[in-house]
Design an enzyme around this catalytic site. Structure first.
Site, PDB file in Angstrom:
ATOM      1  N   GLU A 165       0.817  -1.206   0.000  1.00 52.48           N
ATOM      2  CA  GLU A 165       0.000   0.000   0.000  1.00 52.48           C
ATOM      3  C   GLU A 165       0.855   1.264   0.000  1.00 52.48           C
ATOM      4  OE1 GLU A 165      -3.760   1.127   2.538  1.00 52.48           O
ATOM      5  OE2 GLU A 165      -1.946   1.718   3.576  1.00 52.48           O
ATOM      6  N   ARG A 166       1.839   1.281   0.819  1.00 55.95           N
ATOM      7  CA  ARG A 166       2.666   2.463   0.952  1.00 55.95           C
ATOM      8  C   ARG A 166       4.106   2.081   0.637  1.00 55.95           C
ATOM      9  NH1 ARG A 166       0.991   7.083   4.142  1.00 55.95           N
ATOM     10  NH2 ARG A 166      -1.046   6.755   5.103  1.00 55.95           N
ATOM     11  N   GLU A 203      -9.549   3.469  11.784  1.00 60.24           N
ATOM     12  CA  GLU A 203      -9.340   4.249  10.563  1.00 60.24           C
ATOM     13  C   GLU A 203     -10.296   3.827   9.448  1.00 60.24           C
ATOM     14  OE1 GLU A 203      -5.060   3.930   9.774  1.00 60.24           O
ATOM     15  OE2 GLU A 203      -4.815   5.799  10.897  1.00 60.24           O
ATOM     16  N   ARG A 252      -5.540  -6.112  16.026  1.00 64.22           N
ATOM     17  CA  ARG A 252      -4.789  -4.875  16.299  1.00 64.22           C
ATOM     18  C   ARG A 252      -5.579  -3.949  17.230  1.00 64.22           C
ATOM     19  NH1 ARG A 252      -3.356  -1.668  12.203  1.00 64.22           N
ATOM     20  NH2 ARG A 252      -1.167  -1.381  12.649  1.00 64.22           N
ATOM     21  N   GLU A 311       3.978  -4.384  18.357  1.00 68.03           N
ATOM     22  CA  GLU A 311       4.139  -4.026  16.944  1.00 68.03           C
ATOM     23  C   GLU A 311       5.123  -2.860  16.820  1.00 68.03           C
ATOM     24  OE1 GLU A 311       0.514  -3.805  14.337  1.00 68.03           O
ATOM     25  OE2 GLU A 311       1.243  -1.808  13.847  1.00 68.03           O
ATOM     26  N   ARG A 347      -6.861  11.513  21.805  1.00 74.69           N
ATOM     27  CA  ARG A 347      -6.903  10.282  21.012  1.00 74.69           C
ATOM     28  C   ARG A 347      -6.184   9.112  21.681  1.00 74.69           C
ATOM     29  NH1 ARG A 347      -4.016   9.818  15.001  1.00 74.69           N
ATOM     30  NH2 ARG A 347      -3.121   7.789  15.385  1.00 74.69           N
ATOM     31  N   TRP A 404      -5.648  14.130  13.027  1.00 70.46           N
ATOM     32  CA  TRP A 404      -4.691  13.930  11.936  1.00 70.46           C
ATOM     33  C   TRP A 404      -3.871  15.190  11.714  1.00 70.46           C
ATOM     34  CZ3 TRP A 404      -7.588  10.983   7.375  1.00 70.46           C
ATOM     35  CH2 TRP A 404      -7.894   9.677   7.803  1.00 70.46           C
ATOM     36  N   HIS A 430       4.053  14.222  15.715  1.00 71.38           N
ATOM     37  CA  HIS A 430       3.152  14.244  14.565  1.00 71.38           C
ATOM     38  C   HIS A 430       3.061  15.609  13.886  1.00 71.38           C
ATOM     39  CE1 HIS A 430       0.252  12.468  11.964  1.00 71.38           C
ATOM     40  NE2 HIS A 430       0.002  11.445  12.748  1.00 71.38           N
ATOM     41  N   ASP A 471       1.291   6.703  17.175  1.00 78.10           N
ATOM     42  CA  ASP A 471       1.384   6.030  15.880  1.00 78.10           C
ATOM     43  C   ASP A 471       2.806   6.075  15.346  1.00 78.10           C
ATOM     44  OD1 ASP A 471       0.943   4.882  13.425  1.00 78.10           O
ATOM     45  OD2 ASP A 471      -0.205   6.549  12.598  1.00 78.10           O
ATOM     46  N   GLU A 503       8.155   5.027   8.055  1.00 77.49           N
ATOM     47  CA  GLU A 503       7.072   5.933   7.671  1.00 77.49           C
ATOM     48  C   GLU A 503       7.272   7.331   8.255  1.00 77.49           C
ATOM     49  OE1 GLU A 503       3.173   4.624   8.819  1.00 77.49           O
ATOM     50  OE2 GLU A 503       2.196   6.366   7.929  1.00 77.49           O
TER      51      GLU A 503
HETATM   52  C1  BDP Z   1      -0.561   4.550  10.033  1.00 79.31           C
HETATM   53  C2  BDP Z   1      -0.349   4.460   8.546  1.00 79.31           C
HETATM   54  C3  BDP Z   1      -1.481   3.730   7.845  1.00 79.31           C
HETATM   55  C4  BDP Z   1      -1.710   2.403   8.524  1.00 79.31           C
HETATM   56  C5  BDP Z   1      -1.984   2.648  10.000  1.00 79.31           C
HETATM   57  C6  BDP Z   1      -2.170   1.369  10.781  1.00 79.31           C
HETATM   58  O1  BDP Z   1      -0.235   5.758   8.034  1.00 79.31           O
HETATM   59  O2  BDP Z   1      -1.126   3.511   6.495  1.00 79.31           O
HETATM   60  O3  BDP Z   1      -2.757   1.737   7.927  1.00 79.31           O
HETATM   61  O4  BDP Z   1      -0.894   3.305  10.582  1.00 79.31           O
HETATM   62  O5  BDP Z   1      -1.287   1.024  11.556  1.00 79.31           O
HETATM   63  O6  BDP Z   1       0.628   4.941  10.608  1.00 79.31           O
HETATM   64  O7  BDP Z   1      -3.198   0.715  10.660  1.00 79.31           O
END
Ligand code: BDP
Length: 770
Positions: free
Chosen positions: A185-186, A335, A368, A440, A380, A601, A580, A418, A446
Site C-alpha cells: 500500500e505504501r 481508521e 490490532r 508491533e 486520542r 490527523w 506528529h 502512531d 514511515e
Molecule cells: C498509520 C499508517 C497507515 C496504517 C496505520 C495502521 O499511516 O497507512 O494503515 O498506521 O497502523 O501509521 O493501521
C-alpha cells in the site's frame, strides 16, 4: 555492488592469517540426510526465474548446507567439499550440522540433555576434539534450529570472531517473530514503482508474482531471486512469520486465485522457517466476490454459527493449500475499517468469534489495537485502553479473568500514538494482564525519514523494550522484572504464547529497502525479536561488519553515525516530546501549522502552540492520559518537573521560559535541539565523504546522495518549525558563544554561533529512556 544480498554477501576475508585460521576450522561441510524430510509443497511446478542465481531447496537442512557452502566459499575464497552421506568418519576441521534424527554425529557429539534446553528453534554450537581431529557441531532439535545455528556460525566468521573453543547455546525469547508487510500500500522503502503490477495490482512490492510478465499464467508463479534472498536474510535473524498483505485488507486475498499464489510463496519460504498469514477485513463474509458463499450483515453475529462457520471454511480452504498457515491479522474499527462495533459487539466478541473458527485448525488471530476517535475523546491516546482494558479485566464464569480467547493476540504499537520517532511506551503493556499481547514495531520508516534519511532504529526499540512499566501488584507493591520486554516475552505475566511484529520495509529496489542503511533496521528487528536484551550498538556493529567492512576504523565510524542518527532525527523533527508534525498524506515533510481533515490527523492538534507555550497537556490538569500508567509513572509524567525532558511536550504544555535541567529556558533549548539534529546530519555527510576511498563505489555514492538530500530535508524541518514556533514565542533565535561554523536561516535572517565542536554532535543514545 548493489547491496542486493543484504547482510549475506560473504566477501573474501582480507586478513590472510585470519583466513588461514578459519580455513583450518572449516575444511568440510557435513550435513547428513540434508534432503531427507522435504517440507510440504502445494505448488507442483514451483520454479525460479530463468537465469536466477539462487535455487529452491526442499528442506531446512538443505538450506543450511547451501548456506554454509555459499558462505564458506565466499569468505574463504575457495570451494569447500560438502557431504550429505551418513558416513562415520569426521575429518579434521569439519563443520557438522544436523538434528539427532538426521545425524548420528549429532547424536554422538551433542549431549541430549543440553539439546533439550534449547527447545524447538534453538541450537547449540560446540567445538569438539577427538584424538587429532577438531571439528564443530551445529546441533538442534529441529531442522530449522539447525539452520538458525548455521547462520549464527557464519555470522561469527562474517564478524571475525573465533570459531574454535565454542560452546554456544541459544534459543529465542519470543515465540512468534513476525513481519507485517505493508509495502503493497505504501512504498516507504522507496521501491521502483515502474515495474509491472504485482499480485495485488500494486508496484514496488518485494513479492510480486507478475513481475516477470507471467500474469497470464498466474497459477504457476515464478519465484524471483530476491524472494529467496529475503527468505535467507529473515531466517538468518530468526524471523519466522509474515503477514503478506496490508492491514487495510483487500478481500481478494481470500479468493481461490490469490490463495494459490500465496501458497506458492509459502512453499518457497517454508524451508526457511517462515510461515505465512493474511490480513483480513472483519466484514469479508459479506463480500459479493465470494458468492454464493456470502453472509448478510445480520449474520455478522460473532457468536452465531453462520459467522464462525464462514471463517472456518475460509481458513480450512487456506489450510488445504498452506498447511502451516498461521492465521489472520485484523484491523477492525480502526481508521474506517469495519469491525464488530458496527454491529453492536465489542472487540472481544469480534476477535473471539474469528478465533473460535480458527482454534480447531490451530490458527491464531492477531487483533490490532490501533483505535482512536477524537470525536469522543479529548485525547486520542486514551482510546485503546478504554476499548480493550475492561475486556481484559472481565471476570469469567469459570472463575478466570479476561474474555479474550487463548488464540487471540492483541497487537499493539510500541507507543500510544502512531510510530512517532519518540513516544513513551504504550500503557497497554503492563496494564493488560490476562491477554496475549504482541508488540508491533515499525521497521519501515514511515515517520522516521522513509528511504531518504539515515535513521538506525535499534536504539529506539531498545529504549522501548527496556523501559520499566513500574507494574504494581494488588497491594500497590512494585513488582520486579516488569520492563516492556518482560511483558512481551511472557515472563512477567506468565503467558505461554508470545509475539513481536515488525512492519517491514522490503520492496523491489536493488538493495531491497531503498536506503542501504534501512537494511540495518530489518536486521536489528530480527535480532531484538530473537533476544530483546541484546544491545543495539552490538547489533549495529555486527551489521556493519557483515555489510560494509571489517576494518575497525570503518566499523567504528559507521557505527558512530548510526548510533546517534535516531536521536538526531528526533531532534530536528520532533524534539522534546512534540509529535506528529507531518504534512498530511505521505508523512515525510513538516507542516506544523496544518489543520487536516480531522483534529487528530493534524499537527496543530498535537503541538497546541500558543503564546503561553507548546505541547499537549496530558497531566491531571489536561487530558489525564497519564492516569493510564501505573502510579510511579502516572506521577512522574503528571508533573512537569519530573517528566523526562525528551517527553516534555508529550505530557505538558510547556511554558516558553520553563527552566530546563541545563539552565537554558525551554525556547532556547528547543531551537538548540533542532540545530543539533541538523548538525549531526552534516557531520554524517562529512564523515561519509571521508569513507569514500574505503568503500565500494556504487553503494558509497548512493548513500552519499541520500545524505545530501537528508541534510537539506533536516534543515527544512528545523527552519519550518522554528519559524512557526517563533510566531508564538515571540522570542529571538538564541545563539551561544561557540565557534561559528554553520548558519541557518529563519525568516530570512541568518543565525549561527552554536557550539559546533565535535562533542555537540554526539547526541547521547537514551537507553532505558522514558
Ligand atoms: C498509520 C499508517 C497507515 C496504517 C496505520 C495502521 O499511516 O497507512 O494503515 O498506521 O497502523 O501509521 O493501521
Amino acid at each position: 555492488y548493489s547491496g542486493s544480498d543484504l547482510w549475506l554477501r560473504y566477501p573474501p576475508i582480507s586478513d590472510p592469517a585470519l583466513r588461514k585460521r578459519y580455513a583450518k576450522s572449516a575444511t568440510t561441510v557435513i550435513v547428513q540426510n540434508a534432503g531427507k524430510n522435504p517440507v510440504h509443497r502445494h505448488t507442483r511446478d514451483l520454479r525460479m526465474e530463468p537465469g536466477s542465481r539462487e535455487h529452491l531447496v526442499a528442506t531446512s537442512l538443505e538450506a543450511a548446507k547451501d548456506e554454509l557452502a555459499r558462505g564458506l566459499e565466499g569468505l574463504l575464497g575457495r570451494e569447500v567439499p560438502v557431504s550429505t552421506k551418513p558416513g562415520q568418519r569426521v575429518p579434521d576441521g569439519a563443520v557438522v550440522v544436523g538434528t539427532p534424527e538426521t545425524s548420528q554425529l549429532v547424536r554422538r557429539h551433542a549431549p541430549s540433555e543440553e539439546l533439550r534446553t534449547v527447545g524447538d528453534e534453538g541450537y547449540l554450537i560446540r567445538s569438539v576434539s577427538r584424538g587429532r581431529h577438531d571439528f564443530t557441531v551445529i546441533a538442534a532439535n529441529t531442522e530449522i534450529g539447525a539452520l538458525y545455528g548455521t547462520f549464527a556460525f557464519l555470522r561469527r566468521m562474517q564478524t571475525q570472531q573465533p570459531i574454535t573453543g565454542l560452546d554456544v547455546t541459544e534459543k529465542p525469547r519470543i515465540a512468534n517473530r513476525h513481519l507485517n508487510y505493508w509495502e503493497t500500500e505504501r512504498l516507504y522503502a522507496g521501491n521502483d514503482a515502474t515495474g509491472t503490477g504485482g499480485l495485488n495490482g500494486e508496484n514496488g512490492a518485494v513479492f510480486n508474482f507478475a513481475a516477470t510478465g507471467e500474469s497470464a499464467d498466474r497459477n504457476l508463479p515464478v519465484i524471483l531471486d530476491r524472494y529467496l534472498v529475503v527468505a535467507r536474510a529473515l531466517a538468518s535473524v530468526g524471523v519466522n512469520g509474515i503477514t503478506i498483505n496490508n492491514v487495510n485488507a483487500d478481500n481478494a486475498y481470500l479468493t481461490r486465485e490469490y490463495v494459490e499464489q500465496t501458497a506458492a510463496l509459502a512453499d518457497a519460504l517454508r524451508p526457511y522457517g517462515i510461515r505465512v498469514a493474511l490480513s483480513v477485513k472483519y466484514t469479508a463474509p459479506t463480500d459479493e466476490r465470494f458468492a454464493p458463499d456470502t453472509l448478510t450483515e445480520d449474520q455478522l453475529d460473532p457468536y452465531g454459527a453462520e459467522f464462525r462457520d464462514w471463517w472456518h471454511r475460509k481458513a480450512e480452504h487456506i489450510r488445504d493449500a498452506i498447511p502451516d498457515f498461521t492465521g489472520f491479522t485484523v484491523k477492525a474499527n480502526s481508521e474506517g475499517q469495519p469491525g464488530p462495533q458496527d454491529f453492536g459487539y465489542d472487540h472481544g466478541d469480534g476477535a473471539n468469534g474469528i478465533a473460535a473458527a480458527l482454534a480447531p485448525l490451530g490458527m491464531t488471530v492477531y487483533w490490532r489495537t490501533f483505535v482512536y476517535n477524537a470525536d469522543v475523546d479529548d485525547d486520542r491516546l486514551k482510546r485503546a485502553y478504554l476499548e480493550f482494558g475492561h475486556i481484559d479485566d472481565e471476570p469469567q464464569d469459570d472463575g478466570s479473568t479476561g474474555r479474550f480467547a487463548d488464540n487471540v493476540f492483541l497487537q499493539t504499537k510500541n507507543g500510544p500514538l502512531d510510530f512517532q520517532a519518540r513516544e513513551p511506551f504504550n500503557p497497554m503493556f503492563g496494564r493488560l494482564e490476562n491477554t496475549n499481547q504482541a508488540l508491533e514495531l515499525q521497521i519501515t520508516q514511515e515517520y522516521t525519514g522513509q528511504n531518504t534519511m539515515l535513521c538506525y532504529l535499534g536504539p529506539m526499540w531498545q529504549e522501548v523494550l527496556r523501559t520499566d512499566t513500574y507494574t504494581t501488584d494488588e497491594h500497590g507493591e512494585l513488582l520486579d522484572d516488569r520492563l516492556v520486554g518482560h511483558i512481551v516475552d511472557g515472563t512477567a505475566q506468565g503467558h505461554p504464547d508470545t509475539a513481536i511484529v515488525g512492519v517491514a520495509n522490503l520492496g523491489n529496489a536493488d538493495n531491497l529497502t531503498g536506503h542501504h542503511f534501512s537494511q540495518a533496521n530489518l536486521f536489528a528487528f530480527g535480532r531484538l525479536a530473537w533476544d530483546w536484551t541484546l544491545d543495539s550498538e552490538r547489533i549495529a556493529t555486527d551489521w556493519v561488519r557483515m555489510t560494509w567492512s571489517n576494518d575497525d576504523r570503518i566499523v567504528d565510524t559507521i557505527v558512530r553515525m548510526m548510533m546517534g542518527s535516531w536521536e538526531a532525527l528526533v531532534s530536528y523533527q520532533t524534539p522534546l516530546g512534540v509529535a506528529h508534525q507531518f504534512a498530511d498524506g505521505e508523512h515525510y515533510e513538516p507542516y506544523p501549522s496544518q489543520w487536516f481533515m480531522k483534529d487528530d490527523w493534524s499537527p496543530v492538534y498535537y503541538n497546541k502552540a500558543d503564546s503561553a507555550g507548546l505541547g499537549y497537556d496530558r497531566s491531571p490538569t489536561g487530558s489525564d492520559f497519564t492516569a493510564q500508567y501505573f502510579p510511579t509513572l502516572a506521577e512522574r509524567y503528571g508533573d512537569i518537573e519530573s517528566t523526562p525532558e525528551n517527553l516534555l511536550m508529550w505530557f505538558h504544555h510547556v511554558p516558553w521560559d520553563h527552566r530546563m535541567d541545563n539552565g537554558r529556558i525551554f525556547w532556547e533549548e528547543l531551537v538548540y535541539r533542532y540545530q543539533m539534529g541538523v548538525q549531526y546530519v552534516t557531520w554524517m555527510r562529512e564523515t561519509w565523504d571521508s569513507l569514500k576511498p574505503s568503500l565500494d563505489a556504487r553503494r558509497w555514492a548512493e548513500v552519499r546522495d541520500k545524505l545530501v538530500q537528508h541534510e537539506i530535508d533536516a534543515a527544512d524541518w528545523r527552519d519550518t518549525n522554528v519559524e512557526y514556533w517563533q510566531e508564538f514565542s515571540g522570542r529571538e533565535i538564541p545563539v551561544d558563544d561557540g565557534p561559528l561554523s554553520a548558519t541557518f536561516v529563519v525568516n530570512g535572517t541568518e543565525h549561527g554561533g552554536f557550539d559546533l565542536s565535535a562533542d555537540s554532535y554526539r547526541i547521547p543514545v537514551a537507553a532505558g529512556g522514558s
